[in-house]
Design a protein around this motif. Structure first.
Motif, PDB file in Angstrom:
ATOM      1  N   ILE A  84     -13.557  53.162  55.348  1.00  0.00           N
ATOM      2  CA  ILE A  84     -11.880  54.372  55.157  1.00  0.00           C
ATOM      3  C   ILE A  84     -13.227  55.142  53.905  1.00  0.00           C
ATOM      4  N   LYS A  85     -13.617  54.950  53.294  1.00  0.00           N
ATOM      5  CA  LYS A  85     -14.311  55.380  53.079  1.00  0.00           C
ATOM      6  C   LYS A  85     -15.509  56.945  53.648  1.00  0.00           C
ATOM      7  N   LYS A  86     -16.156  55.504  54.386  1.00  0.00           N
ATOM      8  CA  LYS A  86     -16.523  56.146  55.669  1.00  0.00           C
ATOM      9  C   LYS A  86     -16.514  57.584  55.855  1.00  0.00           C
ATOM     10  N   ALA A  87     -14.801  56.874  56.109  1.00  0.00           N
ATOM     11  CA  ALA A  87     -13.912  57.678  57.475  1.00  0.00           C
ATOM     12  C   ALA A  87     -13.709  58.752  56.888  1.00  0.00           C
ATOM     13  N   THR A  88     -13.004  58.856  55.563  1.00  0.00           N
ATOM     14  CA  THR A  88     -12.592  60.457  54.593  1.00  0.00           C
ATOM     15  C   THR A  88     -13.724  61.211  53.623  1.00  0.00           C
ATOM     16  N   LYS A  89     -14.893  60.334  53.333  1.00  0.00           N
ATOM     17  CA  LYS A  89     -15.788  60.756  52.681  1.00  0.00           C
ATOM     18  C   LYS A  89     -14.450  61.303  50.902  1.00  0.00           C
ATOM     19  N   LEU A  90     -13.747  60.167  50.861  1.00  0.00           N
ATOM     20  CA  LEU A  90     -13.293  60.387  49.772  1.00  0.00           C
ATOM     21  C   LEU A  90     -13.912  59.630  48.141  1.00  0.00           C
ATOM     22  N   LYS A  91     -14.081  59.185  47.318  1.00  0.00           N
ATOM     23  CA  LYS A  91     -14.386  58.938  46.944  1.00  0.00           C
ATOM     24  C   LYS A  91     -13.468  57.530  46.624  1.00  0.00           C
ATOM     25  N   LYS A  92     -14.075  56.930  45.113  1.00  0.00           N
ATOM     26  CA  LYS A  92     -13.112  55.520  45.671  1.00  0.00           C
ATOM     27  C   LYS A  92     -12.029  55.546  44.558  1.00  0.00           C
ATOM     28  N   ASP A  93     -11.611  56.315  43.765  1.00  0.00           N
ATOM     29  CA  ASP A  93     -10.597  56.338  42.427  1.00  0.00           C
ATOM     30  C   ASP A  93      -9.789  57.152  43.622  1.00  0.00           C
ATOM     31  N   GLU A  94     -10.086  58.004  44.387  1.00  0.00           N
ATOM     32  CA  GLU A  94      -8.729  59.386  45.411  1.00  0.00           C
ATOM     33  C   GLU A  94      -8.751  57.770  45.962  1.00  0.00           C
ATOM     34  N   ILE A  95      -9.610  56.916  46.513  1.00  0.00           N
ATOM     35  CA  ILE A  95      -8.977  56.253  47.569  1.00  0.00           C
ATOM     36  C   ILE A  95      -8.000  55.325  47.269  1.00  0.00           C
ATOM     37  N   MET A  96      -7.863  54.838  46.240  1.00  0.00           N
ATOM     38  CA  MET A  96      -7.203  54.166  45.562  1.00  0.00           C
ATOM     39  C   MET A  96      -5.772  54.501  44.684  1.00  0.00           C
ATOM     40  N   ALA A  97      -6.140  56.181  44.977  1.00  0.00           N
ATOM     41  CA  ALA A  97      -4.377  56.434  44.244  1.00  0.00           C
ATOM     42  C   ALA A  97      -4.206  56.851  45.359  1.00  0.00           C
ATOM     43  N   ALA A  98      -4.641  56.711  47.038  1.00  0.00           N
ATOM     44  CA  ALA A  98      -4.675  57.137  48.210  1.00  0.00           C
ATOM     45  C   ALA A  98      -3.341  55.909  48.714  1.00  0.00           C
ATOM     46  N   LEU A  99      -4.012  54.875  48.355  1.00  0.00           N
ATOM     47  CA  LEU A  99      -3.988  53.641  48.375  1.00  0.00           C
ATOM     48  C   LEU A  99      -2.659  53.040  48.251  1.00  0.00           C
ATOM     49  N   GLY A 100      -2.357  54.090  46.978  1.00  0.00           N
ATOM     50  CA  GLY A 100      -1.301  53.246  45.586  1.00  0.00           C
ATOM     51  C   GLY A 100      -0.251  54.277  46.610  1.00  0.00           C
ATOM     52  N   TRP A 101      -0.651  55.528  46.563  1.00  0.00           N
ATOM     53  CA  TRP A 101       0.488  56.048  47.631  1.00  0.00           C
ATOM     54  C   TRP A 101       1.282  55.663  48.796  1.00  0.00           C
ATOM     55  N   LEU A 102       0.785  55.641  49.169  1.00  0.00           N
ATOM     56  CA  LEU A 102       0.649  54.680  51.148  1.00  0.00           C
ATOM     57  C   LEU A 102       1.912  52.961  50.560  1.00  0.00           C
ATOM     58  N   GLY A 103       0.930  52.465  49.447  1.00  0.00           N
ATOM     59  CA  GLY A 103       1.611  50.733  49.217  1.00  0.00           C
ATOM     60  C   GLY A 103       3.136  51.281  48.843  1.00  0.00           C
ATOM     61  N   ARG A 104       2.936  52.308  47.916  1.00  0.00           N
ATOM     62  CA  ARG A 104       5.017  52.545  47.292  1.00  0.00           C
ATOM     63  C   ARG A 104       5.757  52.658  48.334  1.00  0.00           C
ATOM     64  N   GLU A 105       4.801  53.919  49.405  1.00  0.00           N
ATOM     65  CA  GLU A 105       5.764  54.168  50.562  1.00  0.00           C
ATOM     66  C   GLU A 105       6.344  53.255  51.388  1.00  0.00           C
ATOM     67  N   GLY A 106       5.782  51.788  51.733  1.00  0.00           N
ATOM     68  CA  GLY A 106       5.524  51.002  52.983  1.00  0.00           C
ATOM     69  C   GLY A 106       5.219  51.130  53.899  1.00  0.00           C
ATOM     70  N   LYS A 107       3.683  52.086  53.786  1.00  0.00           N
ATOM     71  CA  LYS A 107       3.046  51.754  54.884  1.00  0.00           C
ATOM     72  C   LYS A 107       2.006  51.120  55.156  1.00  0.00           C
ATOM     73  N   ILE A 108       1.654  50.573  54.345  1.00  0.00           N
ATOM     74  CA  ILE A 108       0.194  49.676  54.310  1.00  0.00           C
ATOM     75  C   ILE A 108       0.393  48.308  53.691  1.00  0.00           C
ATOM     76  N   ALA A 109      -0.648  47.556  54.274  1.00  0.00           N
ATOM     77  CA  ALA A 109      -0.323  46.128  53.865  1.00  0.00           C
ATOM     78  C   ALA A 109      -1.596  46.272  53.521  1.00  0.00           C
ATOM     79  N   ILE A 110      -2.480  45.605  52.542  1.00  0.00           N
ATOM     80  CA  ILE A 110      -3.815  45.342  51.954  1.00  0.00           C
ATOM     81  C   ILE A 110      -4.057  43.717  51.381  1.00  0.00           C
TER      82      ILE A 110
END
Length: 69
Positions: free
Chosen positions: A31-57
């Motif tokens: 994910i980091k390689k594909a998006t070029k986002l920093k770790k904290d940015e990815i974690m914030a994005a995962l929180g968003w997607l998780g809250r919306e019920g769109k991902i499983a971790i």
């Protein structure tokens, strides 16, 4: 600067990367390689997607694995 609009944009980038994957599943490193986002940015994005019920971790020995549901 991190605000709600920025986090939503990052979430969109992560979602697109997952959606483009053949399995709709990627490890954190890919994910980091594909998006070029920093770790904290990815974690914030995962929180968003998780809250919306769109991902499983899940966690394996070496990486965090994220998939679309």
């Amino acid at each position: 600067m991190m605000n709600i609009d920025t986090i939503g944009t990052w979430a969109g980038e992560v979602y697109k990367a997952l959606d483009k994957s053949d399995t709709r599943m990627l490890g954190f490193k890919l994910i980091k390689k594909a998006t070029k986002l920093k770790k904290d940015e990815i974690m914030a994005a995962l929180g968003w997607l998780g809250r919306e019920g769109k991902i499983a971790i899940a966690e394996n020995d070496e990486d965090i694995v994220v998939s679309l549901v």
